[in-house]
Enzyme design. Sequence first.
Site, PDB file in Angstrom:
ATOM      1  N   ARG A  60      71.896  55.019   5.075  1.00 14.51           N
ATOM      2  CA  ARG A  60      70.857  55.604   5.926  1.00 14.51           C
ATOM      3  C   ARG A  60      71.276  55.379   7.375  1.00 14.51           C
ATOM      4  NH1 ARG A  60      65.868  52.261   5.592  1.00 14.51           N
ATOM      5  NH2 ARG A  60      65.561  53.210   3.560  1.00 14.51           N
ATOM      6  N   ASP A  80      67.613  47.305   4.089  1.00 13.73           N
ATOM      7  CA  ASP A  80      67.252  47.579   5.476  1.00 13.73           C
ATOM      8  C   ASP A  80      67.930  46.561   6.381  1.00 13.73           C
ATOM      9  OD1 ASP A  80      65.684  49.642   4.667  1.00 13.73           O
ATOM     10  OD2 ASP A  80      63.764  48.695   5.126  1.00 13.73           O
TER      11      ASP A  80
END
Length: 325
Positions: free
Chosen positions: A178, A130
């Site tokens: 992502r 992330d």
Amino acid sequence: MALRDVFMYLSENQLLNGMAQKYGLRMGAQSVVAGTTIPEVVKTIKELNKANISCTVDNLGEFVFEKSAATEAKENILKVIQAIHDENLDAHISLKPSQLGQDIDVDFCYENLKEVVALAHQYGIFVNFDMENYARLHSSFSLLEELHKEYDNVGTVIQAYFFESEANIEKYKNFRLRIVKGAYKESPEVAYQSKEDIDQNYLRLIEQHLLNGKFTSIATHDHNVINHVKKFVKDNNIPNSKFEFQMLYGFRKEMQYDLAREGYNFCTYLPFGNDWYGYFMRRLAERPQNMALVTKQVFNKKTNTVLAVGAATFLLGRLSKKSKK
């Protein structure tokens, strides 16, 4: 101060984060955080897997400035990986390098990440890095690149509000990525500020990686974006095996199930743990209309926590000042 900025301020407040850990889930967070323990997460993953929904699991953590805290976070993530393997779950890992020591010592962080990625690789489990604020961006990319020299089960996030993201989509096209809009408050020197500019760049990045990339996770709750992607992949003969839609746990549940029933790959971002407060506030910052989650749980319900009182007072004060202008 805009409402989004209020929630971002709260997400970065260490005092309120500490109180949240002490008092447990409050303020509606139980609706978007899948519990505080691994057994609770395993139960939720099994329920979602039954609906052909995979999961990416995030052991939440903020403000890690001690090696002991980073080591504890690493051990928790290793336990999650072991549980995914032992229970034969359709799930993978999302983690923040800062939780594993990025702000303490980069070499220390790398060793922690390597231990996590190595175990996941042994079990065939993907690990997603992330991304956080711009200050950590290039360090995170460097850690990813170093690990990718030895392991192929790592990927990351590209944030559409950064000017450099189009170049990074090309640079990391051989990674599973992502694509998100971005959840932090960033300087106009490095990031788009208007919703229109961010939205346009978001679609450009999605299309670029769908056409040229390895695998694309499209993280959105916006049905307009989803419909755009459906048409784009059909027009360009892109198979479903090249992408997935991804949403946060607790948001637009019916749409999540509908997309899975339609035959699209679908993944739910599943956060858990005691350190939920910063995550929850950033989700509200992304979608201020979800403030209903807060008002229902805090302003209309008695709580005996300093956390709720402090956050509610701050919000009410800011909103009151705004309404008088």
